[in-house]
Design an enzyme around this catalytic site. Structure first.
Site, PDB file in Angstrom:
ATOM      1  N   CYS A  23       0.813  -1.214   0.000  1.00  0.00           N
ATOM      2  CA  CYS A  23       0.000   0.000   0.000  1.00  0.00           C
ATOM      3  C   CYS A  23       0.857   1.279   0.000  1.00  0.00           C
ATOM      4  O   CYS A  23       1.472   1.593  -1.013  1.00  0.00           O
ATOM      5  CB  CYS A  23      -0.979  -0.055   1.160  1.00  0.00           C
ATOM      6  SG  CYS A  23      -2.379   1.065   0.952  1.00  0.00           S
ATOM      7  N   ARG A  44     -12.553   6.190  -0.796  1.00  0.00           N
ATOM      8  CA  ARG A  44     -11.575   5.294  -0.165  1.00  0.00           C
ATOM      9  C   ARG A  44     -12.097   3.868  -0.295  1.00  0.00           C
ATOM     10  O   ARG A  44     -13.271   3.606  -0.010  1.00  0.00           O
ATOM     11  CB  ARG A  44     -11.414   5.688   1.304  1.00  0.00           C
ATOM     12  CG  ARG A  44     -10.526   4.804   2.121  1.00  0.00           C
ATOM     13  CD  ARG A  44     -10.079   5.499   3.369  1.00  0.00           C
ATOM     14  NE  ARG A  44      -9.017   6.433   3.070  1.00  0.00           N
ATOM     15  CZ  ARG A  44      -7.727   6.112   2.988  1.00  0.00           C
ATOM     16  NH1 ARG A  44      -7.332   4.882   3.222  1.00  0.00           N
ATOM     17  NH2 ARG A  44      -6.824   7.009   2.698  1.00  0.00           N
ATOM     18  N   HIS A  59      -3.130  -5.663   2.787  1.00  0.00           N
ATOM     19  CA  HIS A  59      -2.747  -5.648   4.198  1.00  0.00           C
ATOM     20  C   HIS A  59      -3.297  -6.925   4.826  1.00  0.00           C
ATOM     21  O   HIS A  59      -3.856  -7.776   4.180  1.00  0.00           O
ATOM     22  CB  HIS A  59      -3.435  -4.480   4.929  1.00  0.00           C
ATOM     23  CG  HIS A  59      -3.047  -3.137   4.471  1.00  0.00           C
ATOM     24  ND1 HIS A  59      -1.872  -2.535   4.820  1.00  0.00           N
ATOM     25  CD2 HIS A  59      -3.705  -2.231   3.708  1.00  0.00           C
ATOM     26  CE1 HIS A  59      -1.826  -1.316   4.309  1.00  0.00           C
ATOM     27  NE2 HIS A  59      -2.920  -1.110   3.621  1.00  0.00           N
TER      28      HIS A  59
HETATM   29  N1  GLN Z   1      -2.293   6.878   2.081  1.00  0.00           N
HETATM   30  C1  GLN Z   1      -2.427   5.907   1.035  1.00  0.00           C
HETATM   31  C2  GLN Z   1      -3.817   5.858   0.429  1.00  0.00           C
HETATM   32  O1  GLN Z   1      -4.784   6.148   1.086  1.00  0.00           O
HETATM   33  C3  GLN Z   1      -1.983   4.521   1.533  1.00  0.00           C
HETATM   34  C4  GLN Z   1      -2.827   3.988   2.663  1.00  0.00           C
HETATM   35  C5  GLN Z   1      -2.323   2.694   3.260  1.00  0.00           C
HETATM   36  O2  GLN Z   1      -1.137   2.361   3.234  1.00  0.00           O
HETATM   37  N2  GLN Z   1      -3.257   1.972   3.849  1.00  0.00           N
HETATM   38  O3  GLN Z   1      -3.964   5.525  -0.732  1.00  0.00           O
END
Ligand code: GLN
Length: 240
Positions: free
Chosen positions: A81, A115, A181
């Site tokens: 990520c 998101r 993750h």
């Molecule tokens: N900040 C990045 C995004 O939102 C990565 C987030 C993360 O590593 N979970 O895309």
């Protein structure tokens, strides 16, 4: 960086080595540190925009060239990520701040409005036989791959790199990036062993082998996430 248990990936690598009598030495690399020149495997976890902004300049300035050199000499890397985004050419945060990346992957990441959060199932045939990876994504960044790297796999459930081209993650030489993750490696033990195998063969030559382990519990965890994610996906897409 470390979110959603990403450091559990290091625990998984450590256990899988130890169960086979292999010593794994872990060195944390922070701001101001150099990338260790004798490393066999680089792990780079995820982070929120704030953490990415806090480390990006330091990472690129103090470690970027060494990390690129490591990958060019077949060093093994896994980045998740936020870490994956910073191994690309650039990452633009939701607030419009363009952060530099190390340029290992020929990819860039742009901000998205929504998101994406949820379980992900990915199919990959990168390692010869078709395999699945399961994980959990939480990102607003949209990653666009260019011709210098290949996707790690195809998304069966979830959004993946950008929600439009069906790709998930990236591969360049022995460097792997992904949005998974969860932690990733405990639930995908075959992938942990692919990484360890690559690192061992790079150091000890093509005959270096990993003893097989009893992965029945890990495989049950994998199957359980996979089934749950696919069921939910079918229900949501109306085919249930
Ligand atoms: N900040 C990045 C995004 O939102 C990565 C987030 C993360 O590593 N979970 O895309």
């Amino acid at each position: 960086m470390n979110v959603y248990g990403d450091r559990g990936n290091i625990i998984a690598l450590d256990r899988r080595c130890r169960w086979r009598g292999i010593d794994l030495h872990v060195t944390s690399v922070g701001r101001g540190d150099r990338f260790p020149p004798d490393a066999d495997l680089l792990f780079f976890g995820g982070g929120q925009d704030r953490e990415q902004a806090a480390i990006a300049d330091d990472f690129v300035q103090h470690k970027g060239a060494a990390v690129r050199e490591f990958v060019e000499t077949d060093g093994v890397a896994l980045a998740v990520c936020g870490g994956f985004q910073l191994l690309g050419a650039s990452y633009t945060t939701v607030d419009g701040q363009e952060l530099p990346g190390a340029g290992v992957f020929d990819a860039r990441t742009e901000p998205g409005r929504e998101r994406w959060i949820g379980n992900v199932v990915v199919e990959t045939d990168h390692f010869g036989t078709p395999r699945t990876l399961v994980g959990f994504e939480n990102h607003s960044g949209r990653t666009l791959l260019s011709s210098g790297c290949a996707p790690l796999g195809r998304v069966i459930v979830g959004k993946g790199n950008n929600g439009t081209d069906g790709t998930e993650g990236a591969v360049y030489r022995s460097a792997f990036g992904c949005y998974l993750h969860g932690s990733l490696l405990p639930k995908n033990p075959w992938f942990a062993d692919e990484l360890l195998g690559l690192a061992l063969r790079r150091r000890y030559g093509p005959d270096a082998r990993l003893e097989p382990l009893d992965d029945s519990l890990e495989e049950r965890a994998h199957a359980s996430v996979r089934t749950r994610a696919q069921r939910l996906h079918k229900r949501r897409s109306g085919a249930w």
